[in-house]
Scaffold this motif. Structure first.
Motif, short mmCIF file in Angstrom:
data_model
loop_
_atom_site.label_atom_id
_atom_site.label_comp_id
_atom_site.label_asym_id
_atom_site.label_seq_id
_atom_site.Cartn_x
_atom_site.Cartn_y
_atom_site.Cartn_z
N ILE A 5 -33.17 110.16 59.44
CA ILE A 5 -32.73 109.02 60.25
C ILE A 5 -33.43 107.77 59.75
CG2 ILE A 5 -32.51 108.03 62.55
CD1 ILE A 5 -32.51 110.84 63.69
N ALA A 6 -32.65 106.76 59.42
CA ALA A 6 -33.17 105.54 58.78
C ALA A 6 -33.13 104.34 59.72
CB ALA A 6 -32.40 105.27 57.48
N GLU A 7 -33.40 103.19 59.14
CA GLU A 7 -33.64 101.95 59.88
C GLU A 7 -32.61 101.58 60.96
OE1 GLU A 7 -33.45 98.14 57.72
OE2 GLU A 7 -35.49 97.85 58.41
N PRO A 8 -31.31 101.82 60.74
CA PRO A 8 -30.36 101.38 61.78
C PRO A 8 -30.63 101.97 63.16
CG PRO A 8 -29.19 101.86 59.75
CD PRO A 8 -30.62 102.33 59.55
N CYS A 9 -31.36 103.08 63.20
CA CYS A 9 -31.68 103.67 64.51
C CYS A 9 -32.69 102.84 65.31
CB CYS A 9 -32.23 105.08 64.31
SG CYS A 9 -32.48 105.99 65.85
N ILE A 10 -33.48 102.05 64.62
CA ILE A 10 -34.52 101.29 65.31
C ILE A 10 -33.89 100.35 66.33
CG2 ILE A 10 -36.35 99.56 65.03
CD1 ILE A 10 -36.98 100.81 62.33
N LEU A 66 -30.59 113.68 52.47
CA LEU A 66 -31.63 113.08 51.63
C LEU A 66 -31.09 112.54 50.31
CD1 LEU A 66 -34.59 112.45 51.09
CD2 LEU A 66 -34.89 114.82 50.36
N ASP A 67 -30.20 113.27 49.68
CA ASP A 67 -29.64 112.84 48.39
C ASP A 67 -28.90 111.51 48.47
OD1 ASP A 67 -30.51 114.94 46.99
OD2 ASP A 67 -28.60 115.99 46.82
N GLU A 68 -28.43 111.17 49.66
CA GLU A 68 -27.63 109.95 49.81
C GLU A 68 -28.35 108.86 50.58
OE1 GLU A 68 -23.90 111.28 51.42
OE2 GLU A 68 -23.55 112.61 49.72
N LEU A 69 -29.63 109.08 50.83
CA LEU A 69 -30.42 108.08 51.54
C LEU A 69 -30.53 106.83 50.67
CD1 LEU A 69 -32.25 107.61 54.07
CD2 LEU A 69 -34.15 108.45 52.67
N PRO A 70 -30.08 105.67 51.17
CA PRO A 70 -30.16 104.45 50.36
C PRO A 70 -31.59 104.17 49.90
CG PRO A 70 -28.76 104.09 52.26
CD PRO A 70 -29.42 105.44 52.46
N GLU A 71 -31.71 103.69 48.69
CA GLU A 71 -33.02 103.43 48.08
C GLU A 71 -33.90 102.57 48.99
OE1 GLU A 71 -34.10 104.77 45.36
OE2 GLU A 71 -35.95 103.61 45.10
N LYS A 72 -33.30 101.57 49.63
CA LYS A 72 -34.09 100.64 50.46
C LYS A 72 -34.69 101.35 51.68
CE LYS A 72 -29.89 99.18 52.85
NZ LYS A 72 -28.95 98.11 53.14
N TRP A 73 -34.19 102.52 52.00
CA TRP A 73 -34.69 103.25 53.17
C TRP A 73 -35.40 104.55 52.76
CZ3 TRP A 73 -29.36 102.40 55.83
CH2 TRP A 73 -29.30 101.09 56.34
#
Ligand code: SF4
Length: 86
Positions: A5-10, A66-73
């Motif tokens: 889970i990446a930044e948009p969840c914040i 994980l394989d598709e997690l954007p680099e920035k995240w």
């Protein structure tokens, strides 16, 4: 591998993913201690079975395999893991 889970969840913490997860590995839940204080939700990388059920229900597209997690995240792999090491 697991899902992350990446930044948009914040600030969103929708929890539709919590209801969708068949193995109950997304935390904290709405009624859990720490839900209000948590900046985002997290996936337990040990418990996740990589089913992908959480991805389409997220209203802010915060969940990635994980394989598709954007680099920035990419830090969010560590951030999710560390949540369960406390
Ligand atoms: Fe739960 Fe499946 Fe999402 Fe992993 S991929 S967090 S098991 S719903």
């Amino acid at each position: 591998m697991s899902y992350i889970i990446a930044e948009p969840c914040i600030g969103t913490k929708d929890t539709a993913c919590v209801d969708a997860c068949p193995v109950d590995c997304i935390h904290p839940k709405k009624d859990a201690d720490g839900y209000e204080a948590a900046p985002q939700l997290y996936i337990d990388p040990v418990e996740c079975i990589d089913c992908g059920a959480c991805v389409p229900v997220c209203p802010v597209t915060a969940i990635f395999v994980l394989d598709e997690l954007p680099e920035k995240w990419k830090d969010y792999e560590r951030i999710n893991t560390e949540h369960f090491q406390k």
